[in-house]
Design a protein around this motif. Structure first.
Motif, PDB file in Angstrom:
ATOM      1  N   ASP A  14       0.823  -1.208   0.000  1.00  0.00           N
ATOM      2  CA  ASP A  14       0.000   0.000   0.000  1.00  0.00           C
ATOM      3  C   ASP A  14       0.858   1.259   0.000  1.00  0.00           C
ATOM      4  OD1 ASP A  14      -2.392  -1.392  -0.069  1.00  0.00           O
ATOM      5  OD2 ASP A  14      -2.651  -1.356   2.123  1.00  0.00           O
ATOM      6  N   ALA A  17       2.384   1.613  -3.415  1.00  0.00           N
ATOM      7  CA  ALA A  17       1.375   2.094  -4.363  1.00  0.00           C
ATOM      8  C   ALA A  17       1.133   3.587  -4.184  1.00  0.00           C
ATOM      9  CB  ALA A  17       0.068   1.317  -4.189  1.00  0.00           C
ATOM     10  N   THR A  18       1.129   4.066  -2.957  1.00  0.00           N
ATOM     11  CA  THR A  18       0.921   5.497  -2.695  1.00  0.00           C
ATOM     12  C   THR A  18       2.065   6.323  -3.257  1.00  0.00           C
ATOM     13  OG1 THR A  18      -0.388   5.047  -0.718  1.00  0.00           O
ATOM     14  CG2 THR A  18       0.615   7.232  -0.880  1.00  0.00           C
ATOM     15  N   LEU A  20       4.165   5.427  -5.649  1.00  0.00           N
ATOM     16  CA  LEU A  20       4.095   5.329  -7.110  1.00  0.00           C
ATOM     17  C   LEU A  20       3.029   6.260  -7.668  1.00  0.00           C
ATOM     18  CD1 LEU A  20       4.516   1.500  -7.709  1.00  0.00           C
ATOM     19  CD2 LEU A  20       6.016   3.312  -8.555  1.00  0.00           C
ATOM     20  N   GLU A  21       1.865   6.282  -7.048  1.00  0.00           N
ATOM     21  CA  GLU A  21       0.786   7.151  -7.499  1.00  0.00           C
ATOM     22  C   GLU A  21       1.215   8.619  -7.466  1.00  0.00           C
ATOM     23  OE1 GLU A  21      -3.790   8.370  -6.278  1.00  0.00           O
ATOM     24  OE2 GLU A  21      -2.795   6.739  -5.227  1.00  0.00           O
ATOM     25  N   GLN A  22       1.850   9.026  -6.384  1.00  0.00           N
ATOM     26  CA  GLN A  22       2.304  10.418  -6.262  1.00  0.00           C
ATOM     27  C   GLN A  22       3.346  10.752  -7.327  1.00  0.00           C
ATOM     28  OE1 GLN A  22       3.745  10.391  -2.235  1.00  0.00           O
ATOM     29  NE2 GLN A  22       1.740  10.863  -1.355  1.00  0.00           N
ATOM     30  N   GLN A  23       4.316   9.886  -7.496  1.00  0.00           N
ATOM     31  CA  GLN A  23       5.399  10.156  -8.434  1.00  0.00           C
ATOM     32  C   GLN A  23       4.931  10.078  -9.893  1.00  0.00           C
ATOM     33  OE1 GLN A  23       7.300  11.620  -5.842  1.00  0.00           O
ATOM     34  NE2 GLN A  23       8.614  11.357  -7.599  1.00  0.00           N
ATOM     35  N   LEU A  24       4.079   9.112 -10.203  1.00  0.00           N
ATOM     36  CA  LEU A  24       3.548   9.017 -11.564  1.00  0.00           C
ATOM     37  C   LEU A  24       2.671  10.225 -11.869  1.00  0.00           C
ATOM     38  CD1 LEU A  24       2.733   5.210 -11.759  1.00  0.00           C
ATOM     39  CD2 LEU A  24       4.550   6.430 -12.981  1.00  0.00           C
ATOM     40  N   GLY A  25       1.902  10.666 -10.884  1.00  0.00           N
ATOM     41  CA  GLY A  25       1.086  11.871 -11.071  1.00  0.00           C
ATOM     42  C   GLY A  25       1.947  13.091 -11.330  1.00  0.00           C
ATOM     43  N   VAL A 100       8.582   4.502 -12.348  1.00  0.00           N
ATOM     44  CA  VAL A 100       8.276   3.266 -11.624  1.00  0.00           C
ATOM     45  C   VAL A 100       9.571   2.589 -11.181  1.00  0.00           C
ATOM     46  CG1 VAL A 100       7.349   0.914 -11.865  1.00  0.00           C
ATOM     47  CG2 VAL A 100       6.034   2.876 -12.701  1.00  0.00           C
TER      48      VAL A 100
END
Length: 126
Positions: A14, A17-18, A20-25, A100
């Motif tokens: 989790d 994933a958080t 990754l979500e922040q960095q991909l955004g 990623v």
């Protein structure tokens, strides 16, 4: 949003994933901000040139042959704009993939000391 990867600690999926979500955004937002005006600007310019060509032809300022050549060149420019857009989409995909691997590489390195991604670098401060 830039994080200090050298201190990144990820304890579970989790948290990973958080991050990754922040960095991909952030990566996608940076790409969008850099590219959002480019293609519309090209298209606007081509549209204006097409209207000017049609007006010049209607006013007998250029010959039909000249108009045909000009419009053909504008078609080539339009196709080049489409190819540019496709390339930039591929570039975004590569940037997202790099992000990623950067996040996962730092998470592994900081947890184990094993550097599986030898090109790990801190992102430039935004």
């Amino acid at each position: 949003m830039s994080i200090d990867f050298s201190t990144l600690q990820v304890d579970n999926a989790d948290q990973l994933a958080t991050v990754l979500e922040q960095q991909l955004g952030a990566t996608a937002t940076d790409w969008w901000n850099a590219n959002k005006t480019v293609v519309p600007g090209y298209l606007r310019s081509l549209a204006e040139a097409t209207v000017q060509t049609q007006t010049a032809l209607a006013n007998h300022q250029i010959t039909p042959q000249a108009a045909d050549l000009i419009l053909h060149n504008q078609e080539l420019a339009f196709n080049q704009t489409i190819q540019f857009t496709q390339f930039m989409t591929l570039a975004l995909g590569q940037n997202l993939l790099n992000t990623v691997f950067q996040v996962i590489g730092w998470a592994i390195y900081n947890r184990t000391g094993v550097n599986l991604a030898p090109n790990l670098v801190q992102p430039a401060a935004s």
